[in-house]
Write a protein that holds these residues in place. Structure first.
Motif, PDB file in Angstrom:
ATOM      1  N   GLY A 170      11.493  10.478   8.928  1.00  0.00           N
ATOM      2  CA  GLY A 170      10.383  10.880   9.785  1.00  0.00           C
ATOM      3  C   GLY A 170      10.698  10.609  11.237  1.00  0.00           C
ATOM      4  N   GLN A 171       9.662  10.508  12.050  1.00  0.00           N
ATOM      5  CA  GLN A 171       9.838  10.243  13.472  1.00  0.00           C
ATOM      6  C   GLN A 171      10.090   8.746  13.685  1.00  0.00           C
ATOM      7  OE1 GLN A 171       7.058  12.019  16.258  1.00  0.00           O
ATOM      8  NE2 GLN A 171       6.292  13.405  14.677  1.00  0.00           N
ATOM      9  N   PRO A 172      11.192   8.388  14.307  1.00  0.00           N
ATOM     10  CA  PRO A 172      11.509   6.969  14.508  1.00  0.00           C
ATOM     11  C   PRO A 172      10.412   6.197  15.235  1.00  0.00           C
ATOM     12  CG  PRO A 172      13.423   8.322  14.966  1.00  0.00           C
ATOM     13  CD  PRO A 172      12.277   9.267  14.777  1.00  0.00           C
ATOM     14  N   ASP A 173       9.786   6.829  16.242  1.00  0.00           N
ATOM     15  CA  ASP A 173       8.755   6.117  16.999  1.00  0.00           C
ATOM     16  C   ASP A 173       7.504   5.880  16.166  1.00  0.00           C
ATOM     17  OD1 ASP A 173       8.300   8.878  17.008  1.00  0.00           O
ATOM     18  OD2 ASP A 173       7.067   8.786  18.813  1.00  0.00           O
ATOM     19  N   VAL A 174       7.325   6.674  15.127  1.00  0.00           N
ATOM     20  CA  VAL A 174       6.207   6.469  14.196  1.00  0.00           C
ATOM     21  C   VAL A 174       6.566   5.387  13.177  1.00  0.00           C
ATOM     22  CG1 VAL A 174       4.838   7.522  12.346  1.00  0.00           C
ATOM     23  CG2 VAL A 174       5.278   8.798  14.453  1.00  0.00           C
ATOM     24  N   LEU A 175       7.755   5.506  12.613  1.00  0.00           N
ATOM     25  CA  LEU A 175       8.155   4.600  11.536  1.00  0.00           C
ATOM     26  C   LEU A 175       8.384   3.165  11.991  1.00  0.00           C
ATOM     27  CD1 LEU A 175      10.565   6.962   9.581  1.00  0.00           C
ATOM     28  CD2 LEU A 175       8.299   6.189   8.876  1.00  0.00           C
ATOM     29  N   LYS A 176       8.577   2.945  13.290  1.00  0.00           N
ATOM     30  CA  LYS A 176       8.794   1.586  13.763  1.00  0.00           C
ATOM     31  C   LYS A 176       7.485   0.812  13.941  1.00  0.00           C
ATOM     32  CE  LYS A 176       8.957   2.617  18.753  1.00  0.00           C
ATOM     33  NZ  LYS A 176       9.837   2.664  19.944  1.00  0.00           N
ATOM     34  N   GLN A 177       6.338   1.505  13.814  1.00  0.00           N
ATOM     35  CA  GLN A 177       5.041   0.853  13.961  1.00  0.00           C
ATOM     36  C   GLN A 177       4.718   0.030  12.706  1.00  0.00           C
ATOM     37  OE1 GLN A 177       1.943   3.659  15.126  1.00  0.00           O
ATOM     38  NE2 GLN A 177       3.461   4.935  16.181  1.00  0.00           N
ATOM     39  N   THR A 178       4.307  -1.205  12.908  1.00  0.00           N
ATOM     40  CA  THR A 178       4.022  -2.094  11.785  1.00  0.00           C
ATOM     41  C   THR A 178       2.951  -1.521  10.861  1.00  0.00           C
ATOM     42  OG1 THR A 178       4.613  -4.045  13.092  1.00  0.00           O
ATOM     43  CG2 THR A 178       3.259  -4.407  11.134  1.00  0.00           C
ATOM     44  N   ALA A 179       1.894  -0.961  11.433  1.00  0.00           N
ATOM     45  CA  ALA A 179       0.804  -0.408  10.620  1.00  0.00           C
ATOM     46  C   ALA A 179       1.302   0.744   9.760  1.00  0.00           C
ATOM     47  CB  ALA A 179      -0.334   0.060  11.515  1.00  0.00           C
ATOM     48  N   VAL A 180       2.183   1.562  10.300  1.00  0.00           N
ATOM     49  CA  VAL A 180       2.740   2.688   9.549  1.00  0.00           C
ATOM     50  C   VAL A 180       3.647   2.174   8.436  1.00  0.00           C
ATOM     51  CG1 VAL A 180       4.296   4.684   9.670  1.00  0.00           C
ATOM     52  CG2 VAL A 180       2.554   4.339  11.443  1.00  0.00           C
ATOM     53  N   GLN A 181       4.450   1.181   8.729  1.00  0.00           N
ATOM     54  CA  GLN A 181       5.338   0.601   7.716  1.00  0.00           C
ATOM     55  C   GLN A 181       4.532   0.056   6.536  1.00  0.00           C
ATOM     56  OE1 GLN A 181       7.679  -2.305   9.819  1.00  0.00           O
ATOM     57  NE2 GLN A 181       8.747  -0.775  11.044  1.00  0.00           N
ATOM     58  N   GLN A 182       3.403  -0.556   6.820  1.00  0.00           N
ATOM     59  CA  GLN A 182       2.556  -1.084   5.750  1.00  0.00           C
ATOM     60  C   GLN A 182       1.967   0.050   4.913  1.00  0.00           C
ATOM     61  OE1 GLN A 182      -0.247  -3.607   7.877  1.00  0.00           O
ATOM     62  NE2 GLN A 182       0.990  -5.424   7.456  1.00  0.00           N
ATOM     63  N   LYS A 183       1.542   1.120   5.574  1.00  0.00           N
ATOM     64  CA  LYS A 183       0.996   2.271   4.844  1.00  0.00           C
ATOM     65  C   LYS A 183       2.068   2.929   3.990  1.00  0.00           C
ATOM     66  CE  LYS A 183      -2.606   3.283   8.263  1.00  0.00           C
ATOM     67  NZ  LYS A 183      -3.043   4.196   9.352  1.00  0.00           N
ATOM     68  N   VAL A 184       3.286   3.000   4.514  1.00  0.00           N
ATOM     69  CA  VAL A 184       4.401   3.571   3.754  1.00  0.00           C
ATOM     70  C   VAL A 184       4.611   2.786   2.463  1.00  0.00           C
ATOM     71  CG1 VAL A 184       6.920   3.754   3.706  1.00  0.00           C
ATOM     72  CG2 VAL A 184       5.653   4.670   5.653  1.00  0.00           C
ATOM     73  N   ARG A 185       4.647   1.467   2.562  1.00  0.00           N
ATOM     74  CA  ARG A 185       4.869   0.642   1.368  1.00  0.00           C
ATOM     75  C   ARG A 185       3.693   0.766   0.390  1.00  0.00           C
ATOM     76  NH1 ARG A 185       6.522  -3.254   5.473  1.00  0.00           N
ATOM     77  NH2 ARG A 185       8.796  -3.218   5.634  1.00  0.00           N
ATOM     78  N   ALA A 186       2.484   0.840   0.924  1.00  0.00           N
ATOM     79  CA  ALA A 186       1.310   0.994   0.065  1.00  0.00           C
ATOM     80  C   ALA A 186       1.361   2.325  -0.689  1.00  0.00           C
ATOM     81  CB  ALA A 186       0.032   0.910   0.901  1.00  0.00           C
ATOM     82  N   LEU A 187       1.777   3.379  -0.005  1.00  0.00           N
ATOM     83  CA  LEU A 187       1.884   4.693  -0.654  1.00  0.00           C
ATOM     84  C   LEU A 187       3.006   4.715  -1.685  1.00  0.00           C
ATOM     85  CD1 LEU A 187       1.262   7.008   2.422  1.00  0.00           C
ATOM     86  CD2 LEU A 187      -0.205   6.803   0.397  1.00  0.00           C
ATOM     87  N   LEU A 188       4.100   4.016  -1.412  1.00  0.00           N
ATOM     88  CA  LEU A 188       5.175   3.933  -2.390  1.00  0.00           C
ATOM     89  C   LEU A 188       4.713   3.168  -3.634  1.00  0.00           C
ATOM     90  CD1 LEU A 188       8.275   3.277  -0.093  1.00  0.00           C
ATOM     91  CD2 LEU A 188       7.853   5.297  -1.512  1.00  0.00           C
ATOM     92  N   LEU A 189       3.882   2.150  -3.429  1.00  0.00           N
ATOM     93  CA  LEU A 189       3.326   1.414  -4.569  1.00  0.00           C
ATOM     94  C   LEU A 189       2.440   2.332  -5.403  1.00  0.00           C
ATOM     95  CD1 LEU A 189       3.012  -1.296  -6.037  1.00  0.00           C
ATOM     96  CD2 LEU A 189       1.116  -1.842  -4.478  1.00  0.00           C
ATOM     97  N   ALA A 190       1.652   3.166  -4.734  1.00  0.00           N
ATOM     98  CA  ALA A 190       0.796   4.131  -5.437  1.00  0.00           C
ATOM     99  C   ALA A 190       1.650   5.148  -6.193  1.00  0.00           C
ATOM    100  CB  ALA A 190      -0.117   4.845  -4.444  1.00  0.00           C
ATOM    101  N   ALA A 191       2.767   5.539  -5.592  1.00  0.00           N
ATOM    102  CA  ALA A 191       3.669   6.485  -6.250  1.00  0.00           C
ATOM    103  C   ALA A 191       4.261   5.874  -7.521  1.00  0.00           C
ATOM    104  CB  ALA A 191       4.778   6.903  -5.284  1.00  0.00           C
ATOM    105  N   VAL A 192       4.646   4.613  -7.445  1.00  0.00           N
ATOM    106  CA  VAL A 192       5.184   3.919  -8.616  1.00  0.00           C
ATOM    107  C   VAL A 192       4.110   3.786  -9.687  1.00  0.00           C
ATOM    108  CG1 VAL A 192       6.099   1.716  -9.472  1.00  0.00           C
ATOM    109  CG2 VAL A 192       6.979   2.694  -7.341  1.00  0.00           C
ATOM    110  N   ARG A 193       2.884   3.512  -9.277  1.00  0.00           N
ATOM    111  CA  ARG A 193       1.792   3.404 -10.248  1.00  0.00           C
ATOM    112  C   ARG A 193       1.621   4.734 -11.006  1.00  0.00           C
ATOM    113  NH1 ARG A 193      -1.086   3.534 -13.799  1.00  0.00           N
ATOM    114  NH2 ARG A 193      -3.196   2.764 -14.116  1.00  0.00           N
ATOM    115  N   ALA A 194       1.695   5.844 -10.279  1.00  0.00           N
ATOM    116  CA  ALA A 194       1.597   7.158 -10.909  1.00  0.00           C
ATOM    117  C   ALA A 194       2.776   7.404 -11.845  1.00  0.00           C
ATOM    118  CB  ALA A 194       1.521   8.247  -9.841  1.00  0.00           C
ATOM    119  N   ALA A 195       3.949   6.940 -11.443  1.00  0.00           N
ATOM    120  CA  ALA A 195       5.143   7.090 -12.277  1.00  0.00           C
ATOM    121  C   ALA A 195       5.001   6.308 -13.584  1.00  0.00           C
ATOM    122  CB  ALA A 195       6.383   6.635 -11.512  1.00  0.00           C
ATOM    123  N   VAL A 196       4.313   5.170 -13.526  1.00  0.00           N
ATOM    124  CA  VAL A 196       4.033   4.397 -14.744  1.00  0.00           C
ATOM    125  C   VAL A 196       3.188   5.238 -15.704  1.00  0.00           C
ATOM    126  CG1 VAL A 196       2.772   2.408 -15.665  1.00  0.00           C
ATOM    127  CG2 VAL A 196       4.228   2.127 -13.657  1.00  0.00           C
TER     128      VAL A 196
END
Length: 209
Positions: free
Chosen positions: A151-177
């Motif tokens: 994605g955009q580096p200036d977006v991905l370096k934001q702490t709030a965005v990084q937390q949302k990314v990890r939260a969405l990946l957790l949701a993705a794993v939950r769906a994969a389960v």
């Protein structure tokens, strides 16, 4: 859980929506509020009365994910290679998690603690999103297979965005389960692709008023 094509589609649609939200966040720092809430809420629903209850007992909340299944697995030429890379990565992570009893136990423990916090905060509150991000880091990132987010580096370096990314990946794993518990596997994308697309189209028709 018994093998069920309809449940496989619910899990796969949830996974597709989580990845789609991740892409939108990383590329444009934008999230569709209702989809975001539905996706994060699925993580904390540990004992649903039915597969669809994971997503609020409302098939319309999975409309975007169902459409993505049709687009990505159908016979058209609109497939998103980056999206496929995320999908494969999440499914691989879920397989690793399923084989690691210690991480699975810790994940269940931390999600149980999260339920108490949700009595006081909305699932999209930054406090909860931060907690979901920590759970992903503790229980899934530690498995060693990190997913590269584009994605955009200036977006991905934001702490709030990084937390949302990890939260969405957790949701993705939950769906994969959910996908795996219903009998879904990598081979389905090769040998049952048309069947998956047909089932997604059937469910998609149910979301039309």
């Amino acid at each position: 859980m018994q093998s069920s094509l309809s449940t496989q589609i619910i899990g796969l649609a949830g996974l597709c929506q989580a990845v789609s939200l991740l892409q939108s966040l990383a590329r444009h720092n934008k999230l569709e509020p209702e989809l975001y809430e539905t996706t994060l809420a699925s993580i904390a629903n540990l004992n649903p009365e039915s597969p669809l209850a994971v997503y609020g007992n409302d098939i319309t909340r999975l409309r975007d994910g169902l459409q993505i299944i049709v687009t990505q697995l159908g016979d058209g030429t609109k497939r998103d290679v980056e999206f496929t890379r995320y999908l494969v990565g999440v499914l691989a992570l879920e397989r690793k998690l399923n084989k690691n009893r210690g991480n699975m136990t810790e994940l269940g423990k931390q999600l149980g603690q999260l339920e108490r916090q949700l009595q006081h905060f909305a699932v999209t509150d930054e406090t909860i999103v931060g907690r979901l991000a920590d759970i992903y880091s503790d229980c899934i990132s530690s498995l060693g297979s990190r997913i590269q987010v584009y994605g955009q580096p200036d977006v991905l370096k934001q702490t709030a965005v990084q937390q949302k990314v990890r939260a969405l990946l957790l949701a993705a794993v939950r769906a994969a389960v959910l996908w795996r518990q219903a009998g879904g596997s990598r081979l389905h994308f090769i040998f049952q692709r048309r069947k998956l697309v047909a089932a997604a189209k059937h469910m998609l028709a149910q979301t039309t008023p």
